[in-house]
Design a protein around this motif. Sequence first.
Motif, short mmCIF file in Angstrom:
data_model
loop_
_atom_site.label_atom_id
_atom_site.label_comp_id
_atom_site.label_asym_id
_atom_site.label_seq_id
_atom_site.Cartn_x
_atom_site.Cartn_y
_atom_site.Cartn_z
N SER A 1 33.74 17.51 107.44
CA SER A 1 34.12 18.92 106.62
C SER A 1 35.08 19.01 107.44
N VAL B 1 36.39 18.60 110.30
CA VAL B 1 37.90 18.34 110.55
C VAL B 1 38.18 17.33 109.28
N ALA B 2 38.11 17.06 108.69
CA ALA B 2 38.96 17.06 107.38
C ALA B 2 39.85 18.55 106.84
N CYS C 1 42.38 18.44 109.76
CA CYS C 1 43.40 17.12 109.70
C CYS C 1 44.22 17.29 108.16
N LEU C 2 43.98 17.76 107.07
CA LEU C 2 44.92 17.99 105.83
C LEU C 2 45.24 19.11 105.62
N THR D 1 47.74 17.59 108.15
CA THR D 1 49.26 15.95 106.88
C THR D 1 50.09 17.24 106.30
N LEU E 1 53.41 17.67 108.18
CA LEU E 1 53.50 16.61 108.98
C LEU E 1 54.30 16.70 107.49
N ASN F 1 58.41 15.70 106.62
CA ASN F 1 58.68 14.80 106.19
C ASN F 1 59.92 14.52 105.18
N ARG G 1 53.80 14.42 116.09
CA ARG G 1 53.49 13.40 115.12
C ARG G 1 52.27 12.75 115.40
N LEU H 1 48.42 13.05 113.81
CA LEU H 1 47.66 11.47 113.36
C LEU H 1 46.39 11.30 113.90
N GLN I 1 44.04 13.98 112.88
CA GLN I 1 43.11 13.50 112.00
C GLN I 1 42.43 12.37 112.26
N THR I 2 41.68 11.78 112.77
CA THR I 2 41.31 10.70 113.18
C THR I 2 40.24 11.39 113.83
N LYS J 1 39.92 26.47 99.50
CA LYS J 1 39.09 26.27 98.90
C LYS J 1 38.58 26.07 99.50
N ALA J 2 38.29 24.76 100.50
CA ALA J 2 37.87 24.12 101.34
C ALA J 2 36.79 25.11 102.56
N ARG K 1 49.58 7.11 107.42
CA ARG K 1 49.05 8.81 107.03
C ARG K 1 48.48 8.20 105.22
N LEU L 1 44.83 7.49 106.36
CA LEU L 1 44.56 8.41 107.09
C LEU L 1 43.46 9.68 106.07
N SER L 2 44.49 9.80 105.67
CA SER L 2 44.20 11.18 105.01
C SER L 2 43.57 11.35 103.20
N LEU M 1 39.92 10.45 105.01
CA LEU M 1 39.40 11.21 105.60
C LEU M 1 39.00 12.21 103.91
N LEU M 2 39.44 11.86 102.88
CA LEU M 2 39.30 13.13 101.76
C LEU M 2 38.01 12.04 100.95
N ILE N 1 35.65 10.99 103.03
CA ILE N 1 34.30 11.00 103.92
C ILE N 1 34.07 12.41 103.48
N ALA N 2 35.23 13.67 103.28
CA ALA N 2 34.72 15.07 102.15
C ALA N 2 34.45 15.23 100.97
N ALA O 1 30.10 13.19 101.36
CA ALA O 1 29.68 14.37 101.32
C ALA O 1 29.42 14.95 100.11
N GLN P 1 31.30 25.18 94.65
CA GLN P 1 32.43 25.62 95.33
C GLN P 1 32.41 26.99 95.55
#
Lengths: 170, 140
Positions: free
Chosen positions: A5, A7-8, A11-12, A15, A18, A22, A34, A38, A41-42, A137-138, B6, B9-10, B13-14, B16-17, B20, B56
């Motif tokens: 969570s 990391v997410a 990473c968001l 994102t 970027l 863009n 950039r 990325l 993100q991983t 929120k997260a 991108r 990837l996002s 990741l979403l 994964i979240a 969870a 939440q």
Amino acid sequence: MRCASLVACFCLLATNVLAEDNRTVLGPTNIELRDGALKLQTGDAKEGVRLTLIGLSQAIDGRERRTAKSNLCAGYALLEDYATALSYCNEVLADDDRYWRAYSNRALVYIKLRRFDEALQDILKGEAISPQAKTLKAVRKMYLDATDPVAPSVIIDDRPDTEGEDFNVD
Amino acid sequence: MLTSSRWLLSTTLLMIALTATATAEDEADVTHLLDPAAERKPLQTVVPVYPSRALQDRVQGDVEVCFSVDREGRTSRVAVRKSSHRMFEKPAMLAVRASSYVALQEHEILSAIKTCRIFRFRLDPVAIEDPADPSVSGKP
């Protein structure tokens, strides 16, 4: 699960930054910045930080520097180097105290450091600037999970309904 | 190319979240209070998912759902009778639709009276030990 969570969340942020770039930047962008985002993100924080540091050194304007520092805050937090992470977040906010992503990142760092009062302050400041931000929120959820942990339960009640029972629950 | 990677990837990741979150929801404790006088006996009772937004925002709530049960024990005409928060209504209705009752025997008469079920979504406080706190180390 908590690590994923975290990391997410970070990473968001990368994102979003970027994506914002863009939309508005034409021509070549800061490639290392950039690629660093990325990598973050991983979850490859080490490489992400390395590339972002290069990106910071090549930043051509304040906006790129702000993005780089914000991502470095996230990257160092993922590396559990919270002191360095905080210093980068503080730098971003010293330059721009309306940058909600840095408040979000710093709040996460404070949560990891169990400095919950400061985390809440940053969450509130971030929410005041960007009330609908999903990452905030997260972060708020992570804050609540740390300070007010709860376990969900469901009661299925097949008994006859009590006449006039009030359903006013918080 | 970069945009699509991108996005991938996002999205990953979403996912994964969300995985969870789904896992956390699946871990909800369940209590089923039966009505011993009820004409229809539950066969399969599906537990509603605790809405992630409610979790939440630390929201609890109740929903009463009423529905018909046919001879085979299938539910139909599912409707919310009362609820404290709309966010709990959909999971409650989905749970009822996926639930079933024991089928009637040939000689048994199908009642026209609707069956009702109350779902109480609750959040119970959890005590978490601080590993940095020596008073909870377990050592004498």
